[in-house]
Design a protein around this motif. Structure first.
Motif, PDB file in Angstrom:
ATOM      1  N   UNK A   6     -21.633 -47.145  18.581  1.00  0.00           N
ATOM      2  CA  UNK A   6     -20.343 -47.579  19.100  1.00  0.00           C
ATOM      3  C   UNK A   6     -20.290 -49.106  19.194  1.00  0.00           C
ATOM      4  N   UNK A   7     -19.126 -49.673  18.929  1.00  0.00           N
ATOM      5  CA  UNK A   7     -18.984 -51.130  19.134  1.00  0.00           C
ATOM      6  C   UNK A   7     -19.151 -51.485  20.614  1.00  0.00           C
ATOM      7  N   UNK A   8     -19.352 -52.744  20.848  1.00  0.00           N
ATOM      8  CA  UNK A   8     -19.549 -53.206  22.227  1.00  0.00           C
ATOM      9  C   UNK A   8     -18.291 -52.926  23.061  1.00  0.00           C
ATOM     10  N   UNK A   9     -18.493 -52.378  24.252  1.00  0.00           N
ATOM     11  CA  UNK A   9     -17.376 -52.067  25.142  1.00  0.00           C
ATOM     12  C   UNK A   9     -16.884 -53.361  25.801  1.00  0.00           C
ATOM     13  N   UNK A  10     -15.557 -53.542  25.861  1.00  0.00           N
ATOM     14  CA  UNK A  10     -15.029 -54.751  26.521  1.00  0.00           C
ATOM     15  C   UNK A  10     -15.484 -54.824  27.979  1.00  0.00           C
ATOM     16  N   UNK A  11     -15.548 -56.047  28.475  1.00  0.00           N
ATOM     17  CA  UNK A  11     -16.005 -56.243  29.844  1.00  0.00           C
ATOM     18  C   UNK A  11     -15.089 -55.529  30.832  1.00  0.00           C
ATOM     19  N   UNK A  12     -15.696 -54.779  31.740  1.00  0.00           N
ATOM     20  CA  UNK A  12     -14.962 -54.095  32.788  1.00  0.00           C
ATOM     21  C   UNK A  12     -14.395 -52.756  32.400  1.00  0.00           C
ATOM     22  N   UNK A  13     -14.452 -52.369  31.091  1.00  0.00           N
ATOM     23  CA  UNK A  13     -13.883 -51.086  30.648  1.00  0.00           C
ATOM     24  C   UNK A  13     -14.770 -49.936  31.112  1.00  0.00           C
ATOM     25  N   UNK A  14     -14.128 -48.877  31.607  1.00  0.00           N
ATOM     26  CA  UNK A  14     -14.884 -47.693  32.045  1.00  0.00           C
ATOM     27  C   UNK A  14     -15.163 -46.724  30.888  1.00  0.00           C
ATOM     28  N   UNK A  15     -14.255 -46.625  29.950  1.00  0.00           N
ATOM     29  CA  UNK A  15     -14.369 -45.642  28.874  1.00  0.00           C
ATOM     30  C   UNK A  15     -13.614 -46.149  27.662  1.00  0.00           C
ATOM     31  N   UNK A  16     -14.171 -45.869  26.448  1.00  0.00           N
ATOM     32  CA  UNK A  16     -13.507 -46.227  25.188  1.00  0.00           C
ATOM     33  C   UNK A  16     -13.454 -45.003  24.273  1.00  0.00           C
ATOM     34  N   UNK A  17     -12.336 -44.864  23.608  1.00  0.00           N
ATOM     35  CA  UNK A  17     -12.158 -43.774  22.650  1.00  0.00           C
ATOM     36  C   UNK A  17     -11.780 -44.354  21.297  1.00  0.00           C
ATOM     37  N   UNK A  18     -12.065 -43.552  20.228  1.00  0.00           N
ATOM     38  CA  UNK A  18     -11.855 -44.034  18.866  1.00  0.00           C
ATOM     39  C   UNK A  18     -11.076 -42.989  18.069  1.00  0.00           C
ATOM     40  N   UNK A  73     -11.080 -48.003  12.629  1.00  0.00           N
ATOM     41  CA  UNK A  73     -10.556 -47.040  13.593  1.00  0.00           C
ATOM     42  C   UNK A  73      -9.897 -47.790  14.744  1.00  0.00           C
ATOM     43  N   UNK A  74      -9.031 -47.060  15.448  1.00  0.00           N
ATOM     44  CA  UNK A  74      -8.394 -47.623  16.650  1.00  0.00           C
ATOM     45  C   UNK A  74      -9.338 -47.415  17.838  1.00  0.00           C
ATOM     46  N   UNK A  75      -9.527 -48.496  18.620  1.00  0.00           N
ATOM     47  CA  UNK A  75     -10.338 -48.426  19.838  1.00  0.00           C
ATOM     48  C   UNK A  75      -9.417 -48.552  21.051  1.00  0.00           C
ATOM     49  N   UNK A  76      -9.428 -47.525  21.880  1.00  0.00           N
ATOM     50  CA  UNK A  76      -8.621 -47.527  23.102  1.00  0.00           C
ATOM     51  C   UNK A  76      -9.571 -47.438  24.294  1.00  0.00           C
ATOM     52  N   UNK A  77      -9.488 -48.433  25.185  1.00  0.00           N
ATOM     53  CA  UNK A  77     -10.389 -48.479  26.332  1.00  0.00           C
ATOM     54  C   UNK A  77      -9.564 -48.394  27.630  1.00  0.00           C
ATOM     55  N   UNK A  78     -10.126 -47.718  28.620  1.00  0.00           N
ATOM     56  CA  UNK A  78      -9.449 -47.489  29.899  1.00  0.00           C
ATOM     57  C   UNK A  78     -10.284 -48.072  31.031  1.00  0.00           C
ATOM     58  N   UNK A 121      -4.776 -47.952  30.565  1.00  0.00           N
ATOM     59  CA  UNK A 121      -5.149 -48.534  29.278  1.00  0.00           C
ATOM     60  C   UNK A 121      -5.313 -50.035  29.441  1.00  0.00           C
ATOM     61  N   UNK A 122      -6.537 -50.530  29.179  1.00  0.00           N
ATOM     62  CA  UNK A 122      -6.821 -51.943  29.391  1.00  0.00           C
ATOM     63  C   UNK A 122      -7.041 -52.706  28.084  1.00  0.00           C
ATOM     64  N   UNK A 123      -7.451 -51.999  27.034  1.00  0.00           N
ATOM     65  CA  UNK A 123      -7.715 -52.666  25.757  1.00  0.00           C
ATOM     66  C   UNK A 123      -7.315 -51.740  24.605  1.00  0.00           C
ATOM     67  N   UNK A 124      -6.756 -52.306  23.539  1.00  0.00           N
ATOM     68  CA  UNK A 124      -6.461 -51.598  22.302  1.00  0.00           C
ATOM     69  C   UNK A 124      -6.723 -52.548  21.143  1.00  0.00           C
ATOM     70  N   UNK A 125      -7.478 -52.020  20.165  1.00  0.00           N
ATOM     71  CA  UNK A 125      -7.851 -52.902  19.071  1.00  0.00           C
ATOM     72  C   UNK A 125      -8.257 -52.038  17.862  1.00  0.00           C
ATOM     73  N   UNK A 126      -8.391 -52.657  16.667  1.00  0.00           N
ATOM     74  CA  UNK A 126      -8.866 -51.987  15.454  1.00  0.00           C
ATOM     75  C   UNK A 126     -10.266 -52.497  15.167  1.00  0.00           C
ATOM     76  N   UNK A 127     -11.222 -51.579  15.061  1.00  0.00           N
ATOM     77  CA  UNK A 127     -12.630 -51.949  14.891  1.00  0.00           C
ATOM     78  C   UNK A 127     -13.196 -51.235  13.661  1.00  0.00           C
TER      79      UNK A 127
END
Length: 523
Positions: free
Chosen positions: A478-490, A501-506, A511-517
């Motif tokens: 898995x790519x590195x989880x953003x700082x402070x994120x509890x969970x990331x989905x792809x 893939x789309x990375x959605x972190x909560x 929802x705190x982060x959304x990005x393409x990885x």
């Protein structure tokens, strides 16, 4: 078709199974990453079931129309004939049956050209169609229509060649039976000739003795009259016998096969004098006299066997054995293989060319059996003949027919096909099923671009999850989880690839982060 007649339950059961096979894909769930560009897919599948059943029903008499049904359904749902709409199995199957059942090629080619033209026109009318969609249409027409049709054509041509081969074999078999029948008739004529030589001699003796009785001094007038009547009857019988034999005898058979007074011993002696290495083991002549039919058949067996051995095994030692076995006389003629470096001469063309067939008829008419077969060292001819007179003729052996041979060949081919093709086919089927399930898993984790764009940072996790696919990608690294994120989905972005893939972190339920990885590998 022939395979349908062999199918358990016949053609109707085969059609029913075919109908179930091509309509079963309509029950599969929709792919999350595919949106048909034509008519609504749900209604298309509801209408497709009876239409495909109708196509199966008419596929035997109207294979072109049957193949056109799934083609029209596919074009209505997707102009580029996307295989995800559930009609691919029906298209491939009915295209194959079109090639297998229809001999004419132009109607099928016109059908394929029509499908390609209709799909092309639909793509030209679509506002968002591009060149890639046209390439997809051409590729799908080739894969789901043309290639299966060519495979069906190949199987049809092979079946026609097999049918023509068996018809030729049956014709040759009929000709062989005719030749065998003629050879048997010719041998019967020779038997009658032998009987003429024997009975004619006996009738001549009766006529001579009747003439002598007529001129005897001590014969009364009544005796002379009876003797004269007996002489005339014997002479008339000899003439009639001669006339009958002349009708039965072939034009080039002017003499009997066995010269008067010649025996097996004389025959073997003459053969040895001519340079043939032959030995005689006679345990038969010391007993009681043999019946005339048996005696003549024994002579013919030895004569024909010596002739064949001299032709086909020149210089090889020959052994003739004659003995008694209960109620039968047993005659065996065995020759070794020809010497190394010796080339057998080309057999001369004789009157019949079927010596063993005639020999078998001779032995059979005498009430015996004949067996001729190769051995490890050469060839053996064995005859069993009755020692008692008046034995009935032995029924002819039934020869195996071409149809029996064909049935045996088909059974063997089916067994070999089961062993050779069955297991690999089962393995390939399991592999394809696994690949299909894996592709379905990839498609069910596909997040469409417009849905991704609608997601807003700060939305609650429950609201976001309602718009997400049922499954998510599970990368091994898995790519590195953003700082402070509890969970990331792809989630997937492309149905043909798992990355990017789309990375959605909560974080804290939002929802705190959304990005393409870029993902390295998906498990």
């Amino acid at each position: 078709m022939e395979y349908a007649r062999r199918f358990p339950g016949g053609a109707r059961a085969a059609d029913l199974l075919l109908c179930l096979a091509i309509t079963a894909p309509l029950l599969l769930p929709d792919h999350d990453g595919f949106a048909p560009t034509g008519l609504p897919l749900g209604w298309m599948r509801i209408a497709a079931a009876p239409l495909l059943a109708l196509a199966v029903l008419i596929s035997r008499r109207r294979p072109v129309a049957a193949a056109a049904v799934p083609a029209a359904l596919g074009l209505a749902a997707s102009p580029e004939l996307h295989t995800a709409v559930g009609f691919a199995v029906a298209q491939v199957t009915l295209a194959f049956l079109l090639g297998h059942r229809a001999a004419d090629r132009p109607p099928a080619l016109w059908l394929f050209a029509g499908v390609l033209g209709a799909g092309g026109l639909a793509l030209l009318a679509a506002p968002d169609a591009d060149f890639e969609d046209g390439g997809t249409l051409v590729a799908n027409v080739l894969l789901v229509f043309v290639l299966p049709w060519l495979a069906g054509q190949g199987m049809r041509q092979r079946a026609e060649l097999d049918r023509a081969g068996w018809q030729l074999a049956e014709r040759l078999e009929r000709e062989r039976h005719l030749v065998v029948h003629q050879a048997r008739l010719r041998e019967r004529a020779r038997i009658a000739t032998d009987m003429h030589d024997s009975l004619g001699h006996d009738l001549a003796l009766i006529a001579v003795r009747a003439g002598g009785l007529k001129v005897a001094a001590d014969t009364s007038p009544q005796g002379r009259e009876a003797a004269e009547e007996l002489r005339r009857s014997a002479a008339a019988a000899a003439r009639r016998l001669h006339e009958v034999i002349q009708v039965l005898r072939e034009g080039d058979e002017t003499a009997p096969l066995r010269p008067a007074g010649e025996s097996v011993a004389v025959l073997v002696h003459n053969a040895k004098a001519s340079g043939i290495p032959v030995t005689l083991d006679d345990l038969l002549s010391d007993g009681d006299a043999l019946p005339p039919m048996t005696e003549r058949a024994i002579f013919r067996v030895v004569q024909e066997a010596l002739t064949n051995a001299a032709k086909h095994a020149e210089g090889a030692p020959i052994t003739v054995t004659m003995s008694r076995d209960g109620r039968n006389a047993v005659v065996t003629v065995t020759n070794d293989a020809p010497a190394v470096g010796t080339t057998p001469p080309v057999p001369p063309q004789n009157a019949n060319g079927h010596g063993l067939i005639g020999l078998d008829e001779r032995v059979r008419q005498a009430g015996g059996t004949l067996h001729a077969h190769p051995t490890a060292k050469g060839f053996t001819v064995t005859a069993h003949l009755p020692l008692s007179a008046g034995a009935p003729a032995t029924p002819p052996r039934a020869a195996s027919t071409t149809r029996e041979h064909a049935a045996t060949t088909r059974r063997t081919a089916r067994r070999r096909a089961l062993h050779t093709i069955g297991l690999p086919t089962a393995g390939i089927t399991v592999l394809l099923l696994f690949m299909a399930l894996n592709d379905h898993g990839t498609d069910s984790s596909l997040l469409e671009k417009h849905k991704y764009n609608e997601l807003r940072i700060g939305e609650s996790q429950q609201v976001v999850e309602d718009r997400l696919p049922a499954r998510q990608l599970r990368p091994e690294h898995r790519p590195a989880r953003p700082n402070g994120a509890d969970e990331c989905r792809y989630y997937g972005t492309d149905p043909d690839s798992f990355t990017p893939a789309y990375q959605l972190c909560f974080t804290a339920g939002r929802l705190s982060h959304k990005d393409k990885v870029v993902l390295s590998r998906v498990g």
